[in-house]
Write a protein that holds these residues in place. Sequence first.
Motif, PDB file in Angstrom:
ATOM      1  N   ARG A 150      -7.171   9.054   3.094  1.00 15.66           N
ATOM      2  CA  ARG A 150      -5.745   8.737   3.026  1.00 15.66           C
ATOM      3  C   ARG A 150      -5.010   9.289   4.245  1.00 15.66           C
ATOM      4  NH1 ARG A 150      -6.576  13.021  -0.622  1.00 15.66           N
ATOM      5  NH2 ARG A 150      -5.331  14.878  -0.096  1.00 15.66           N
ATOM      6  N   THR A 192      -0.758   9.440   5.517  1.00 20.64           N
ATOM      7  CA  THR A 192       0.631   9.129   5.165  1.00 20.64           C
ATOM      8  C   THR A 192       1.477   8.992   6.424  1.00 20.64           C
ATOM      9  OG1 THR A 192       0.438  10.283   3.055  1.00 20.64           O
ATOM     10  CG2 THR A 192       2.657   9.875   3.884  1.00 20.64           C
ATOM     11  N   ILE A 207      -1.744   0.213   1.294  1.00 20.21           N
ATOM     12  CA  ILE A 207      -0.689   1.166   1.631  1.00 20.21           C
ATOM     13  C   ILE A 207       0.409   1.036   0.596  1.00 20.21           C
ATOM     14  CG2 ILE A 207       0.525  -0.401   3.223  1.00 20.21           C
ATOM     15  CD1 ILE A 207       1.009   2.150   4.990  1.00 20.21           C
ATOM     16  N   ASN A 220       5.403   4.392  -0.269  1.00 15.78           N
ATOM     17  CA  ASN A 220       5.764   5.641   0.394  1.00 15.78           C
ATOM     18  C   ASN A 220       5.045   5.832   1.728  1.00 15.78           C
ATOM     19  OD1 ASN A 220       7.463   6.539  -1.785  1.00 15.78           O
ATOM     20  ND2 ASN A 220       5.591   6.952  -2.948  1.00 15.78           N
ATOM     21  N   LYS A 222       1.689   5.737   2.215  1.00 22.65           N
ATOM     22  CA  LYS A 222       0.361   6.360   2.122  1.00 22.65           C
ATOM     23  C   LYS A 222      -0.708   5.289   2.187  1.00 22.65           C
ATOM     24  CE  LYS A 222      -1.359   8.085  -1.736  1.00 22.65           C
ATOM     25  NZ  LYS A 222      -1.580   9.003  -2.878  1.00 22.65           N
ATOM     26  N   THR A 235      -4.546   4.103   2.111  1.00 18.57           N
ATOM     27  CA  THR A 235      -5.918   4.386   1.706  1.00 18.57           C
ATOM     28  C   THR A 235      -6.810   3.501   2.553  1.00 18.57           C
ATOM     29  OG1 THR A 235      -5.264   4.925  -0.561  1.00 18.57           O
ATOM     30  CG2 THR A 235      -7.583   4.408  -0.172  1.00 18.57           C
ATOM     31  N   ALA A 248      -8.805  13.781   4.756  1.00 24.60           N
ATOM     32  CA  ALA A 248      -7.396  13.676   4.373  1.00 24.60           C
ATOM     33  C   ALA A 248      -6.695  15.022   4.458  1.00 24.60           C
ATOM     34  CB  ALA A 248      -7.284  13.104   2.958  1.00 24.60           C
ATOM     35  N   GLU A 292      -3.685  16.164   6.978  1.00 31.23           N
ATOM     36  CA  GLU A 292      -2.425  16.682   6.430  1.00 31.23           C
ATOM     37  C   GLU A 292      -2.140  18.118   6.874  1.00 31.23           C
ATOM     38  OE1 GLU A 292      -2.948  13.939   2.400  1.00 31.23           O
ATOM     39  OE2 GLU A 292      -3.203  16.123   2.278  1.00 31.23           O
TER      40      GLU A 292
END
Length: 272
Positions: A59, A61, A83, A86, A88, A90, A152, A156
């Motif tokens: 993922r 974002t 997607i 928001n 995000k 995948t 992911a 992040e």
Amino acid sequence: GGTVAADGTYTPPATAGTYHVRVELPSNPASRTEASITVTGAVSISINEAPRLTSPGSRVTFVAPVTGNPDSRVVWSASAGTIDENGKLTAPDTAGDVTVTATSVASPSKKATTVVKVIENPAIRFKFEGKSDLIVVLDTAKAPDTSANLVALVNEKFYDGIRVHRLEADFVVQWGDPLTKTLPIDDPSIGSGGPGYTIPFETNDLKNVAYSLAMARKTGKDTAGSQIYINLKDNETLDGEYVVFGTAITRTAVNNLSIGDRITTATVEERD
């Protein structure tokens, strides 16, 4: 502000703001009516800097600021994968480029795009304060979901600031507890933290051999989240109990780790 033509066409001024247009019949001043018109600036949209590498099923974002209009909503779309509203994404289950597009709701002609590259067997580079970089290579063929989770979290920036909290000679070295960012390394709660979710156990035939990378977990196989460990020797007793999903290729860096060593940054990289 602005002008009104004889046929009633209103041309707004160039400056953004709220303007009032009045209409009345010369023969009947009591017929006056008024309309408020809000003039916005030119709408523009962009996609903030985001990771440009990911792995199958992982993922990412995205954020797309809109300027020039109070309506900041956007509609997201992707050329592959899915997607959500928001932003995000995948990633799809296959390697390749994915084009992500954000379209302004207020002005649908305004769009912004970016490209994410989905790669198999990515490398993760952990930069430790005062130590050599530690690089692991993931096995997305045999552990796609576990690999996707680590990628992911790295994208992040979850691991930035985390410290090594466990080191047992001739056994394992372990990190991934976010509590180590703020608590003393000897705090009794260290070792219990995670990302706020757990992932399913992913069965494969990879073994806990020296310098292999695996998921640490609590009681129960489906309790892993963010904590990972590297085997310092062949640990056959761990086989089948912990998900192995990669290999450390910088063995000297592994051997030089100590409890309390802090990760400054972790990044996803494509191997040559």
